[in-house]
Design an enzyme around this catalytic site. Structure first.
Site, mmCIF file in Angstrom:
data_model
loop_
_atom_site.group_PDB
_atom_site.id
_atom_site.type_symbol
_atom_site.label_atom_id
_atom_site.label_comp_id
_atom_site.label_asym_id
_atom_site.label_seq_id
_atom_site.Cartn_x
_atom_site.Cartn_y
_atom_site.Cartn_z
ATOM 1 N N GLU A 216 1.051 -1.849 0.054
ATOM 2 C CA GLU A 216 0.134 -0.330 0.466
ATOM 3 C C GLU A 216 0.731 1.327 0.294
ATOM 4 O O GLU A 216 0.927 2.380 -1.128
ATOM 5 C CB GLU A 216 -1.044 -0.239 0.983
ATOM 6 C CG GLU A 216 -1.501 0.666 1.492
ATOM 7 C CD GLU A 216 -2.327 1.666 0.040
ATOM 8 O OE1 GLU A 216 -3.293 2.707 -0.121
ATOM 9 O OE2 GLU A 216 -3.132 0.719 -0.823
ATOM 10 N N TYR B 268 7.986 4.158 1.963
ATOM 11 C CA TYR B 268 8.282 5.783 2.117
ATOM 12 C C TYR B 268 9.479 5.325 2.821
ATOM 13 O O TYR B 268 9.762 4.473 3.617
ATOM 14 C CB TYR B 268 6.855 6.571 3.319
ATOM 15 C CG TYR B 268 7.972 7.942 2.740
ATOM 16 C CD1 TYR B 268 8.434 8.972 1.779
ATOM 17 C CD2 TYR B 268 8.577 8.547 4.199
ATOM 18 C CE1 TYR B 268 8.590 10.361 2.259
ATOM 19 C CE2 TYR B 268 8.491 10.017 4.414
ATOM 20 C CZ TYR B 268 8.567 10.617 3.410
ATOM 21 O OH TYR B 268 9.522 11.575 3.549
ATOM 22 N N VAL B 269 11.019 5.880 1.657
ATOM 23 C CA VAL B 269 11.906 6.529 2.740
ATOM 24 C C VAL B 269 12.121 7.932 2.803
ATOM 25 O O VAL B 269 11.763 8.997 1.780
ATOM 26 C CB VAL B 269 12.791 5.916 1.283
ATOM 27 C CG1 VAL B 269 14.201 6.304 2.006
ATOM 28 C CG2 VAL B 269 12.299 4.145 1.449
ATOM 29 N N GLY C 24 18.290 6.571 -1.566
ATOM 30 C CA GLY C 24 19.779 6.349 -2.290
ATOM 31 C C GLY C 24 20.315 5.429 -0.998
ATOM 32 O O GLY C 24 21.830 4.881 -1.855
ATOM 33 N N GLY D 89 14.727 2.074 0.512
ATOM 34 C CA GLY D 89 13.500 1.677 0.274
ATOM 35 C C GLY D 89 13.804 -0.146 -0.420
ATOM 36 O O GLY D 89 13.066 -1.366 -0.822
ATOM 37 N N ASN E 167 6.383 9.865 -9.868
ATOM 38 C CA ASN E 167 7.450 9.565 -9.177
ATOM 39 C C ASN E 167 8.489 9.677 -10.162
ATOM 40 O O ASN E 167 8.698 8.041 -10.369
ATOM 41 C CB ASN E 167 6.641 8.443 -8.626
ATOM 42 C CG ASN E 167 7.155 8.308 -7.321
ATOM 43 O OD1 ASN E 167 8.878 7.989 -7.468
ATOM 44 N ND2 ASN E 167 6.633 7.755 -6.439
ATOM 45 N N TYR F 73 12.309 0.864 -9.845
ATOM 46 C CA TYR F 73 11.437 -0.141 -9.788
ATOM 47 C C TYR F 73 11.935 -0.660 -11.013
ATOM 48 O O TYR F 73 12.032 -2.459 -10.398
ATOM 49 C CB TYR F 73 10.116 -0.028 -9.608
ATOM 50 C CG TYR F 73 9.691 0.722 -7.995
ATOM 51 C CD1 TYR F 73 10.123 0.689 -6.960
ATOM 52 C CD2 TYR F 73 8.789 2.086 -8.485
ATOM 53 C CE1 TYR F 73 9.406 1.323 -5.869
ATOM 54 C CE2 TYR F 73 8.431 2.324 -7.078
ATOM 55 C CZ TYR F 73 8.546 2.028 -5.768
ATOM 56 O OH TYR F 73 8.493 2.672 -4.820
#
Length: 143
Positions: free
Chosen positions: A67, A70-71, A77, A81, A108, A114
Protein backbone atom coordinates in the site's frame (compact mmCIF):
# COMPACT_ATOMS: atom_id res chain seq x y z
CA UNK A 1 5.91 9.26 8.23
CA UNK A 2 2.56 8.51 6.56
CA UNK A 3 1.79 12.23 6.60
CA UNK A 4 5.25 12.90 5.11
CA UNK A 5 4.36 10.48 2.31
CA UNK A 6 1.06 12.25 1.73
CA UNK A 7 2.90 15.57 1.45
CA UNK A 8 5.39 14.04 -1.00
CA UNK A 9 2.48 12.74 -3.09
CA UNK A 10 0.94 16.24 -3.12
CA UNK A 11 -2.08 15.01 -1.14
CA UNK A 12 -1.39 16.22 2.41
CA UNK A 13 -4.98 17.48 2.82
CA UNK A 14 -6.32 14.01 1.99
CA UNK A 15 -4.42 12.17 4.74
CA UNK A 16 -6.54 11.86 7.88
CA UNK A 17 -4.80 8.86 9.47
CA UNK A 18 -4.31 9.02 13.23
CA UNK A 19 -1.77 7.14 15.30
CA UNK A 20 -4.68 5.31 16.97
CA UNK A 21 -6.11 4.15 13.66
CA UNK A 22 -2.75 2.88 12.48
CA UNK A 23 -2.11 1.10 15.78
CA UNK A 24 -5.55 -0.57 15.66
CA UNK A 25 -5.04 -1.68 12.04
CA UNK A 26 -1.62 -3.17 12.77
CA UNK A 27 -2.10 -4.56 16.27
CA UNK A 28 -5.85 -5.03 16.75
CA UNK A 29 -7.51 -8.41 17.36
CA UNK A 30 -7.65 -9.33 13.65
CA UNK A 31 -4.97 -7.32 11.86
CA UNK A 32 -5.37 -7.05 8.10
CA UNK A 33 -2.56 -4.52 7.66
CA UNK A 34 1.08 -5.39 8.13
CA UNK A 35 4.18 -3.27 8.21
CA UNK A 36 7.92 -3.11 8.26
CA UNK A 37 9.97 -0.19 9.52
CA UNK A 38 13.58 0.36 8.53
CA UNK A 39 15.93 1.18 11.39
CA UNK A 40 19.25 2.94 10.78
CA UNK A 41 22.39 2.24 12.86
CA UNK A 42 21.68 5.43 14.84
CA UNK A 43 18.22 3.94 15.65
CA UNK A 44 16.40 6.54 13.52
CA UNK A 45 13.58 5.32 11.28
CA UNK A 46 14.34 6.23 7.67
CA UNK A 47 11.46 4.38 6.00
CA UNK A 48 8.50 2.05 6.18
CA UNK A 49 6.36 -0.33 4.15
CA UNK A 50 2.66 -0.97 4.83
CA UNK A 51 1.02 -3.92 3.08
CA UNK A 52 -1.87 -6.35 3.06
CA UNK A 53 -2.68 -9.66 1.43
CA UNK A 54 -4.40 -9.89 -1.91
CA UNK A 55 -5.40 -12.98 -3.84
CA UNK A 56 -4.86 -14.02 -7.43
CA UNK A 57 -7.60 -16.19 -8.83
CA UNK A 58 -5.31 -16.98 -11.76
CA UNK A 59 -2.41 -18.11 -9.60
CA UNK A 60 -4.61 -19.60 -6.87
CA UNK A 61 -2.51 -18.10 -4.07
CA UNK A 62 -2.22 -14.96 -2.01
CA UNK A 63 0.18 -12.18 -2.79
CA UNK A 64 1.23 -8.94 -1.16
CA UNK A 65 -0.17 -5.56 -2.10
CA UNK A 66 2.25 -2.89 -0.98
CA UNK A 67 0.00 0.00 0.00
CA UNK A 68 2.73 2.45 0.94
CA UNK A 69 6.51 2.53 0.73
CA UNK A 70 8.22 5.65 2.00
CA UNK A 71 11.84 6.54 2.52
CA UNK A 72 12.73 9.89 4.07
CA UNK A 73 14.46 12.20 1.56
CA UNK A 74 17.75 12.20 3.46
CA UNK A 75 17.90 8.38 3.33
CA UNK A 76 17.07 7.93 -0.36
CA UNK A 77 19.83 6.23 -2.27
CA UNK A 78 21.10 4.48 0.89
CA UNK A 79 19.44 1.13 0.13
CA UNK A 80 16.50 1.57 2.51
CA UNK A 81 13.83 1.15 -0.17
CA UNK A 82 15.59 -1.85 -1.66
CA UNK A 83 15.92 -3.45 1.78
CA UNK A 84 12.21 -2.98 2.49
CA UNK A 85 11.22 -4.43 -0.90
CA UNK A 86 13.67 -7.31 -0.45
CA UNK A 87 12.05 -8.09 2.90
CA UNK A 88 8.61 -8.20 1.29
CA UNK A 89 9.94 -10.34 -1.57
CA UNK A 90 11.34 -12.74 1.04
CA UNK A 91 7.93 -12.91 2.75
CA UNK A 92 6.39 -13.80 -0.62
CA UNK A 93 8.93 -16.51 -1.32
CA UNK A 94 8.75 -17.98 2.22
CA UNK A 95 4.94 -18.17 2.13
CA UNK A 96 4.58 -19.33 -1.47
CA UNK A 97 3.04 -16.06 -2.68
CA UNK A 98 3.57 -15.43 -6.38
CA UNK A 99 3.22 -11.64 -6.57
CA UNK A 100 4.27 -8.41 -4.93
CA UNK A 101 2.12 -5.61 -6.34
CA UNK A 102 2.01 -1.86 -5.82
CA UNK A 103 0.88 1.33 -7.53
CA UNK A 104 3.14 4.26 -8.35
CA UNK A 105 2.17 7.77 -9.32
CA UNK A 106 3.18 8.37 -12.94
CA UNK A 107 5.46 11.30 -11.99
CA UNK A 108 7.27 9.52 -9.14
CA UNK A 109 11.02 9.35 -9.87
CA UNK A 110 11.15 6.02 -8.00
CA UNK A 111 9.71 4.35 -11.11
CA UNK A 112 13.23 4.07 -12.53
CA UNK A 113 14.40 2.46 -9.28
CA UNK A 114 11.55 -0.08 -9.43
CA UNK A 115 12.32 -0.90 -13.06
CA UNK A 116 15.95 -1.44 -12.08
CA UNK A 117 14.79 -4.11 -9.62
CA UNK A 118 12.97 -5.91 -12.44
CA UNK A 119 9.45 -4.68 -11.62
CA UNK A 120 7.17 -4.12 -14.59
CA UNK A 121 4.54 -1.42 -14.95
CA UNK A 122 1.06 -2.85 -15.40
CA UNK A 123 0.09 -0.45 -18.19
CA UNK A 124 -2.85 -2.53 -19.39
CA UNK A 125 -4.67 -2.18 -16.06
CA UNK A 126 -6.46 0.98 -14.95
CA UNK A 127 -7.24 1.31 -11.24
CA UNK A 128 -10.80 2.27 -10.28
CA UNK A 129 -12.12 3.55 -6.98
CA UNK A 130 -15.53 4.09 -5.41
CA UNK A 131 -15.71 6.57 -2.53
CA UNK A 132 -17.94 9.22 -1.02
CA UNK A 133 -21.39 9.64 -2.56
CA UNK A 134 -20.72 7.08 -5.29
CA UNK A 135 -19.83 4.44 -2.69
CA UNK A 136 -22.81 5.27 -0.51
CA UNK A 137 -25.14 5.31 -3.51
CA UNK A 138 -24.04 1.90 -4.74
CA UNK A 139 -24.24 0.47 -1.22
CA UNK A 140 -27.86 1.64 -1.11
CA UNK A 141 -28.59 -0.54 -4.11
CA UNK A 142 -27.71 -3.62 -2.05
CA UNK A 143 -30.58 -3.13 0.37
Amino acid sequence: MVHDLAEFEKAADSCHLTAGQLHAALFGPSPALFGHVAEAPDRSLPGFALWFLNYSTWEGVHGIHLEDLYVRPEARGDGVGQALLATLAAVCVERGYRRLDWWVLHWNPARAFYAGLGATAMTDWIPYRLEGDALTGLAGAAR
